[in-house]
Design an enzyme around this catalytic site. Structure first.
Site: not given
Lengths: 453, 453
Positions: B15, B17-18, B174, B303, B321
């Site tokens: 992965g 991602g962040f 949003e 996650d 975060q």
């Protein structure tokens, strides 16, 4: 609009490309009701499409919503829809879900890719006429490198990194140059197993030289520059087959997983449904005033028309300028007739050649303006200025310039997302460790052989 | 790399991602061989995904090729591929077409949209977790207005212009704000028959208030601002059904052609295949050190993990975060062990809450930083600064700021191409003339009635 509209004449424009937009814009402040229908919601700046295909620009940089372009012109009503048929006698345009009636009709449906009767090539060799085409080429281009990076088999890897571009016109030349740049400048530094000399880029054209419509010396120049960049050029041969395994050009089979088609264009399928005369390329044959025979209220403009230049007798070229000029010409005729002061006889269209250009690579483009031909950095600068000038929307211009500058300095390309599900996948990936074991084994073997000698 | 690699320990990260990117970056200049595998070739800045869905930003603005982010770090080898299984005993990661062996493994596969057991909703209610999701929402959003513009039937038009957003977390809030802005500010001036008060935007959440994880006063504030903008908010009700015709919330059926799902997340399907303990949301349950029970060399971060804050005992939140912090935490443990100086006992992860924010609309966002809560223009400025700061790539930051500024000044959105074949189409388009005839008829009728009175 409703309070006065019942008296207003009605103009329907099919297509929001260069031709259609220029027709609509000519009627600013004219008392007419305009319906502009397009199967896309955006106007596309096609000359820069190859830059979307090669990751240089974002789709939205070169496409603007048609509504946004025309929103201030209150007599235009934009519709998203696909025209299915036209009833010339009743003066009704049928489209998927409705109909529009007209007093004047302008057909500006543009062109689509032609596979010269070999539509079975399409699945293996995407064309470059729409945003979706460009994203498909982009997907294949960058996926090829991702797969090659992990491909153990040398032959398969070579096939994955062989890019055949069919068609040596301006689009083919620009695409070939850009793909070669991606392969040599943009990507290698980010890969571990793919190096800058691995990718083969092959440009194929049936003609005697590249960029046929441009002057001969520039065709030669383009060839010289591309060959120096490492692009292999095959001229005077035809593509006889395209499969998932490669292409057959002439008698030669080239194993290649990536074939991009920039070879020919034809009119849209709509033309075939209409009771009109078309040429071999499904373009509608028009009168000197761009109207269709027997229907003076119906005009065909841009790439959809098979038109002849009234002065030279040559066909009007299928380029942006041809679309803009025929669009404005037709708009002028309609305007005069609407305003009740038409000339005794309608004028005949004559094309004014403002010149042509093609980008070849980093810092190099060819340009012909009148009798002046030039290339190199000066051509490159002209190309950039001209293409930015004609882009729609101030912000797009600014952003495209910014992207170009950035890409030029850093030799990079930012927009190379592989979207959609990347189903096409690597046939045989190798484990790094396995490869190391093999190499160790090979080295031991080699040492043994060396010792035995 | 080959000459020394046989002695180096191997770290596989699943992965980009962040979490995954932050793990990889922590090993700069560390003697380790890293394979980072992702099913996409890009790292995605998910917090701005809703802006792609609503035409504010281009996909490439918020996505950067993983290779490009890590190209300078020579010990990282990036692969595009989908992991199919993991053999924890043999320490091998299997993916579509190959395998990788590891000494340490970090699972950072992130989350996917959850429909809480109602996967049949998915086709009618796209989620917002990937670029493709965002483009699908964008397509539906702008197509809805195109169709409504030409829809004769009032009821059908209302249904086309009803947007239901399921989920009142930050993403839902949003998205609802942005859709409402599109409907009231961006589009109406470009349309002739769609007006700014026509679109209904409905936000549904099962909880007592909006943005549950944020402080209560900000939830109230968000609701107040959204309601002032005209968003209808339904709280403490559940979505019981979603069809192509609309949604059933509680007992009420709302006819709506556009349903967007921002309600919940769950781990990737991969977790189900592994011999690991997962929670209800397919997140892998981890030890306090983020490793999986029985396999100290395998960590789960971001996650994908069901982790508990060692200090508070609360679950670690599924936000950027959380991913960054768990990623760095795990990287530190591995680094210490690789370098031969691990602490006697591995530390336990504890989350440091840097605060949270959510954009509501033009010039208004809510923010909680420690005990300070604020909203309005100050929140909006903080939101913008923070999100630009965390974007990857200097050029992306610059371009996003430029887009935001431009959109803010001109109340426009540039990236609203409807790509792909717009198959969903208008059920009944009307001819303008037909409508005029009807109106004329209606007016005549009215006049007659007036005269009779």
């Amino acid at each position: 609009m409703n309070q006065t509209s019942k008296e207003l004449p009605r103009l329907v424009i099919i297509g929001g490309g260069f031709a259609g937009i220029n027709v609509a814009k000519a009627f600013k402040n004219v008392a007419v009701e305009i319906d502009l229908i397009d199967k896309r919601n955006y106007h596309l700046f096609q000359p820069l499409l190859y830059q979307v295909a090669t990751g240089e620009l974002d789709p939205a940089n070169i496409a603007a919503p048609i509504r946004k372009i025309l929103w201030k012109q209150k007599n235009v009503h934009v519709a998203l829809g696909k025209v299915t048929n036209i009833d010339f006698d009743k003066k009704i345009v049928h489209f998927d879900g409705g109909e529009m009636d007209y007093d004047y009709l302008v057909i500006a449906t543009g062109a689509q890719q032609s596979y010269f009767g070999h539509d079975e090539f399409r699945v293996h060799a995407p064309g470059l006429k729409t945003i979706d085409d460009a994203l498909e080429i982009r997907r294949r281009l960058f996926l090829a490198f991702e797969e090659a990076e992990w491909e153990a088999d040398e032959e398969s890897r070579r096939k994955k990194l062989t890019f055949v571009i069919v068609g040596g016109g301006p689009t083919g030349v620009e695409l070939a140059g850009a793909v070669k740049e991606v392969a040599t400048e943009t990507l290698p530094k980010e890969f571990r197993n793919v190096h800058c000399d691995m990718a083969r880029v092959i440009l194929v054209d049936g003609g005697e030289r590249l960029v046929g419509p441009m002057p001969e010396d520039l065709g030669k120049k383009a060839q010289e520059v591309l060959e120096k960049m490492g692009v292999e050029i095959h001229l005077q041969v035809h593509v006889n087959d395209v499969t998932s395994e490669g292409v057959v050009i002439g008698d030669e089979t080239i194993p290649a997983e990536n074939v991009f088609w920039a070879a020919g264009v034809q009119g849209q399928d709509l033309a075939k449904k209409l009771d009109v005369e078309t040429d071999r390329g499904s373009r509608i044959v028009v009168n000197p005033d761009m109207s269709i025979p027997g229907h003076p209220e119906v005009f065909v403009v841009g790439d959809a028309a098979h038109a002849t230049d009234a002065k030279t007798g040559k066909p009007v070229p299928g380029v942006a300028q041809g679309a803009i000029q025929t669009g404005r010409f037709v708009a002028e005729i309609i305007k005069q007739e609407l305003q009740g002061n038409p000339p005794k006889e309608r004028p005949a269209f004559s094309y004014y050649d403002k010149g042509s250009m093609a980008m070849i690579g980093r810092g190099n483009a060819i340009a012909a303006i009148g009798k002046v031909h030039y290339s190199g950095i000066l051509g490159w600068i002209s190309w950039n200025i001209l293409h930015v000038m004609f882009l729609v929307g101030f912000r797009n211009r600014f952003k495209v310039m910014l992207d170009w500058l950035w890409n030029y300095i850093w030799k990079t390309r930012r927009s190379r997302l592989i979207t959609g599900d990347p189903q096409v996948h690597i046939k045989r990936l190798y484990s790094e460790r396995q490869k190391r074991e093999e190499e160790k084994h090979r080295r031991l073997l080699q040492r043994k052989q060396d010792e035995e000698q």
